[in-house]
Motif scaffolding. Structure first.
Motif, PDB file in Angstrom:
ATOM      1  N   ILE B  59      20.362  60.463  50.564  1.00  0.00           N
ATOM      2  CA  ILE B  59      19.669  60.738  51.826  1.00  0.00           C
ATOM      3  C   ILE B  59      20.644  61.275  52.869  1.00  0.00           C
ATOM      4  N   GLY B  60      20.219  62.293  53.603  1.00  0.00           N
ATOM      5  CA  GLY B  60      20.960  62.793  54.762  1.00  0.00           C
ATOM      6  C   GLY B  60      20.058  62.769  55.983  1.00  0.00           C
ATOM      7  N   VAL B  61      20.677  62.764  57.167  1.00  0.00           N
ATOM      8  CA  VAL B  61      19.906  62.600  58.403  1.00  0.00           C
ATOM      9  C   VAL B  61      20.372  63.591  59.468  1.00  0.00           C
ATOM     10  N   ILE B  62      19.401  64.183  60.161  1.00  0.00           N
ATOM     11  CA  ILE B  62      19.682  64.926  61.396  1.00  0.00           C
ATOM     12  C   ILE B  62      19.069  64.138  62.542  1.00  0.00           C
ATOM     13  N   GLU B  63      19.899  63.751  63.501  1.00  0.00           N
ATOM     14  CA  GLU B  63      19.449  62.949  64.647  1.00  0.00           C
ATOM     15  C   GLU B  63      19.291  63.841  65.864  1.00  0.00           C
ATOM     16  N   ARG B  73      25.382  57.031  65.311  1.00  0.00           N
ATOM     17  CA  ARG B  73      26.323  55.966  64.952  1.00  0.00           C
ATOM     18  C   ARG B  73      25.633  54.853  64.178  1.00  0.00           C
ATOM     19  N   ARG B  74      24.376  54.562  64.534  1.00  0.00           N
ATOM     20  CA  ARG B  74      23.630  53.549  63.783  1.00  0.00           C
ATOM     21  C   ARG B  74      23.433  53.982  62.329  1.00  0.00           C
ATOM     22  N   ILE B  75      23.152  55.280  62.135  1.00  0.00           N
ATOM     23  CA  ILE B  75      22.919  55.789  60.781  1.00  0.00           C
ATOM     24  C   ILE B  75      24.242  55.909  60.026  1.00  0.00           C
ATOM     25  N   ASP B  76      25.277  56.360  60.709  1.00  0.00           N
ATOM     26  CA  ASP B  76      26.590  56.510  60.079  1.00  0.00           C
ATOM     27  C   ASP B  76      27.067  55.171  59.516  1.00  0.00           C
ATOM     28  N   ALA B  77      26.728  54.087  60.200  1.00  0.00           N
ATOM     29  CA  ALA B  77      27.143  52.757  59.748  1.00  0.00           C
ATOM     30  C   ALA B  77      26.564  52.418  58.382  1.00  0.00           C
ATOM     31  N   LEU B  78      25.506  53.133  57.970  1.00  0.00           N
ATOM     32  CA  LEU B  78      24.888  52.880  56.668  1.00  0.00           C
ATOM     33  C   LEU B  78      25.533  53.714  55.567  1.00  0.00           C
ATOM     34  N   GLY B  79      26.492  54.566  55.944  1.00  0.00           N
ATOM     35  CA  GLY B  79      27.241  55.317  54.934  1.00  0.00           C
ATOM     36  C   GLY B  79      26.538  56.539  54.388  1.00  0.00           C
TER      37      GLY B  79
END
Lengths: 220, 220
Positions: B59-63, B73-79
């Motif tokens: 999974i990848g995310v665009i915020e 930063r919240r998503i980055d913490a999930l690796g």
């Protein structure tokens, strides 16, 4: 190019807002522009405010919504003059829309005009409509990260009503962070904790209104 | 005149969105565009979804946010790979902003791309970004009048997640009205009741994701 168009829109809006302002002054009207996310409690605050102040001041309302006249019907039930503006997709009220609403209201018979903006924490803050003060609501269920994420509205507002305080025990809302970040963005912001449902805290808000309106209006 | 400019912006956006779509297809990516009011629970849903599906899909995310990188930063913490787009006042993501985010992500190493839009129940629904599906969240604390007042997002979405069901007992949210009005606007809308905080109902949402991604992706 895009920036120029946007700047042009905002300049044109400022000219119309200045005209609105003159009309408000001519009629000794105190005007607030009420803004928040959808569902933060704008219309409920309006209902409580109108009910509480109806014996003291003559109040009129402009309701802004994308669609429906649901909010205008809620206000009409209280027996005060109200105009519904449907933006038809538009995400905010601008000076021209408010001007059209003004034309439908008996301005000279009013002491207070409350403009309820479209539910949106972003765009309404960019468009002056000639108001005396912008008032915003943030509800505890929205989270304490909102001031930093949506800074402009906090910077533009005179009062921040922290609503749904009755739900605070059921959320992880960080009251101290919300207060601290809001005041960091706008040191002049007046923060009032309320519950529009229970009525807690509303007397402080009503006093704020009475003071501001009283300084403009002689008769009641 | 104003209408023409807006139409031009939307047409230009559709062309960029179609290009994004081709890139997504080339990389066998399933892409969702997640939208809601501020504070309805988008980032919390993302955290729960990523945590639950991390062993099955990449999974990848665009915020998307107006300001801050708090959500990234919240998503980055999930690796997982994440890109923050700050719109700098803009009230929605458009195709071009998403394209810029895509360029920073390892698309060929992903199965799912989740785009978290700016918190706004209005404008994001107008701009396609090339997604497979628009997913919206409405939280019970926002009130059941929202479908009729903000119809476009309900019409454009494939799934409506009714979030904060844990707070339902403390609100006057009319679940039946919300369901009825949403389905009146969009008969194909899949409505899933969830509490991102307690996890209730999320399995139904995760199954929806698994089915849609599974039909696109072979490896896991």
């Amino acid at each position: 190019m895009k920036v120029k168009i946007v700047a042009g829109v905002l300049e044109a809006n400022d000219r119309i807002a200045a005209n609105n302002r003159r009309l408000f002054d001519d009629n000794d009207l105190f005007v607030i522009n009420l803004m928040s996310s959808p569902g933060a409690g704008k219309t409920t605050l309006l209902e409580k405010t109108i009910t509480a102040l109806a014996g003291e001041f003559r109040i009129g309302v402009i309701e802004g919504d994308i669609a429906t006249d649901a909010d205008a019907r809620r206000i009409d039930a209280l027996g005060v003059p109200v105009v519904q503006i449907n933006t038809g997709g538009g995400c905010h009220l601008d000076g021209n829309m408010v001007r059209q609403g003004m034309d439908e209201l008996p301005l000279s018979d009013l002491d207070i005009l409350i403009i309820e903006n479209v539910g949106n924490l972003v765009c309404p803050a960019e468009f002056n409509v000639g108001e005396d003060a912008k008032i915003m609501i943030l509800s505890t269920t929205e989270g304490a990260d909102k001031p930093l994420k949506y800074p402009l509205m906090f910077q533009e507002s005179s009062v921040l009503l922290l609503n749904k305080m009755d739900l605070l025990p059921y959320t992880d809302f960080d009251l101290e962070k919300a207060r601290k970040d809001s005041l960091m963005l706008n040191g002049d912001l007046e923060i009032i904790e309320v519950s529009c449902r229970t009525g807690d805290g509303l007397e402080t808000w009503l006093e704020w209104m009475r003071e501001r309106v009283g300084s403009r209006v002689v008769t009641a």
